[in-house]
Design a protein around this motif. Structure first.
Motif, PDB file in Angstrom:
ATOM      1  N   LYS A   1      -8.492  -9.989 -25.553  1.00 17.21           N
ATOM      2  CA  LYS A   1      -8.649 -10.558 -26.909  1.00 17.21           C
ATOM      3  C   LYS A   1      -8.152 -12.002 -26.918  1.00 17.21           C
TER       4      LYS A   1
ATOM      5  N   SER B   1      -8.580  -5.131 -24.397  1.00 19.27           N
ATOM      6  CA  SER B   1      -7.115  -5.151 -24.261  1.00 19.27           C
ATOM      7  C   SER B   1      -6.579  -6.424 -24.928  1.00 19.27           C
ATOM      8  N   GLY B   2      -5.259  -6.453 -25.145  1.00 15.50           N
ATOM      9  CA  GLY B   2      -4.632  -7.624 -25.778  1.00 15.50           C
ATOM     10  C   GLY B   2      -4.913  -8.906 -25.014  1.00 15.50           C
TER      11      GLY B   2
ATOM     12  N   LYS C   1     -17.781  -8.580 -20.495  1.00  8.67           N
ATOM     13  CA  LYS C   1     -17.313  -8.050 -21.788  1.00  8.67           C
ATOM     14  C   LYS C   1     -18.123  -8.643 -22.952  1.00  8.67           C
TER      15      LYS C   1
ATOM     16  N   ASP D   1      -0.335 -10.329 -19.219  1.00  9.91           N
ATOM     17  CA  ASP D   1       0.329 -10.008 -17.946  1.00  9.91           C
ATOM     18  C   ASP D   1       0.222 -11.176 -16.955  1.00  9.91           C
TER      19      ASP D   1
END
Ligand SMILES: Nc1ncnc2c1ncn2[C@@H]1O[C@H](COP(=O)(O)OP(=O)(O)OP(=O)(O)O)[C@@H](O)[C@H]1O
Length: 307
Positions: A140, A136-137, A127, A166
């Motif tokens: 981040k 995605s959260g 990334k 998650d």
């Protein structure tokens, strides 16, 4: 030896709100330290004061002996803070953000290898060229962790690092943080997930209403809870029609035939509970007991649930 973080009689008010009421606390070097407390206890205010982002009204705070007000630059150099909120610049790529941050701390090109290893450790390598807004959260959140570590600080504060992350990502984050701790970093963690604090932290401070209400080793805190209460879950063949007062006062929750009781180890016994239920004609199909965990200790100390 200098303490990692020394906090002495810190006061902070926001208008009418007395957010910190003479807070004192010392985190030793090399500790994995948990800072727990319900919403509004003052944890973020304290962290922002340590990071030099919020001014205290009075008191004194130092990081590795450097005063966070009078010697801000040096205290900040030793400190990495992973903020609770996902604040980021959407126009930069992951690698650019990390390079810019390294630049703030006077680490330019020589930080390249370290940035690569942070990206790898946080599973962000593929990334590196992605724009922040495309992540995605959970991703981040990982970048924020890398950002906090880019200047290789000795003391790392993680404010709710796994909020909204998650389960799978959460465990890989913990592996990373555990490795940091093993490498000699001091870790301070605030979390709402008590089981995380329970499994990771050596000492735990519990704050409530701007004050420290407990500070102890994890074992001693748990022992306080274990000494007083235990939870007994009973499953009955049929739900009870009526529950007499003497039993009702010990109930934590009822869900049909499944009842959770909290027993005081000094005054109650499981045998007398079972006898009491049998006298009511109840048929017990399952019974489990559980020692207190940090959540029970927390409720006992604050009279509140964590979130
Ligand atoms: N900038 C601010 N202006 C006014 N009041 C504030 C400000 N920041 C925090 N407070 C108040 O100070 C108290 C402590 O808040 P703080 O965010 O430090 O608690 P917290 O323990 O971090 O809670 P949470 O777990 O929700 O983050 C709360 O009553 C909060 O409403």
């Amino acid at each position: 030896m200098q303490a990692a973080i020394h906090i002495d009689k810190v006061e902070k008010r926001y208008g009418e709100v007395h957010a910190l009421k003479g807070m004192s606390l010392t985190v030793e070097r090399g500790e994995f330290f948990g800072l727990l407390g319900p919403n509004g206890a003052g944890k973020s205010t304290l962290i922002n004061i340590i990071a030099g982002l919020t001014r205290m009204d009075s008191g004194q705070v130092s990081v590795l002996g450097h005063d966070v007000v009078h010697d801000y630059r040096r205290s900040r150099q030793h400190l990495g803070v992973v903020p609770q909120e996902l604040v980021y610049d959407p126009f930069f790529t992951v690698r650019e953000i990390l390079q810019i941050q390294a630049g703030y701390f006077g680490r330019g090109k020589q930080s390249r290898a370290w940035i690569d290893s942070l990206l790898e450790g946080l599973k962000l390598t593929d990334k590196a060229g992605a724009n922040m807004r495309a992540l995605s959260g959970g991703m981040k959140r990982r970048v924020l962790i890398a950002q906090a570590l880019v200047h290789k600080p000795e003391v790392v504060i993680l404010d709710e690092p796994t909020a909204g992350v998650d389960v799978e990502l959460r465990s890989s984050l913990w592996e990373f943080v555990k490795a940091l701790h093993k490498d000699g970093h001091t870790i301070v963690l605030t979390t709402h997930y008590l089981e995380e604090a329970e499994s990771l932290c050596q000492r735990i401070a519990i704050m409530n209403d701007g004050q420290l209400i407990a500070l102890d080793s994890k074992e001693s805190l748990l022992a306080r809870g274990v000494g007083k209460t235990c939870t007994v879950s009973v499953t009955l063949a049929q739900p009870l029609v009526q529950i007499p007062e003497a039993l009702a006062t010990k109930i934590r929750s009822v869900d049909g035939g499944h009842i959770e009781f909290i027993l005081n180890r000094d005054t109650d016994t499981i045998i007398s509970l079972v006898d009491g239920l049998r006298k009511l004609g109840a048929e017990i199909v399952d019974l489990r007991t559980e020692d207190a965990d940090l959540e029970d200790v927390f409720m006992e100390l604050t009279g509140r649930q964590v979130s």
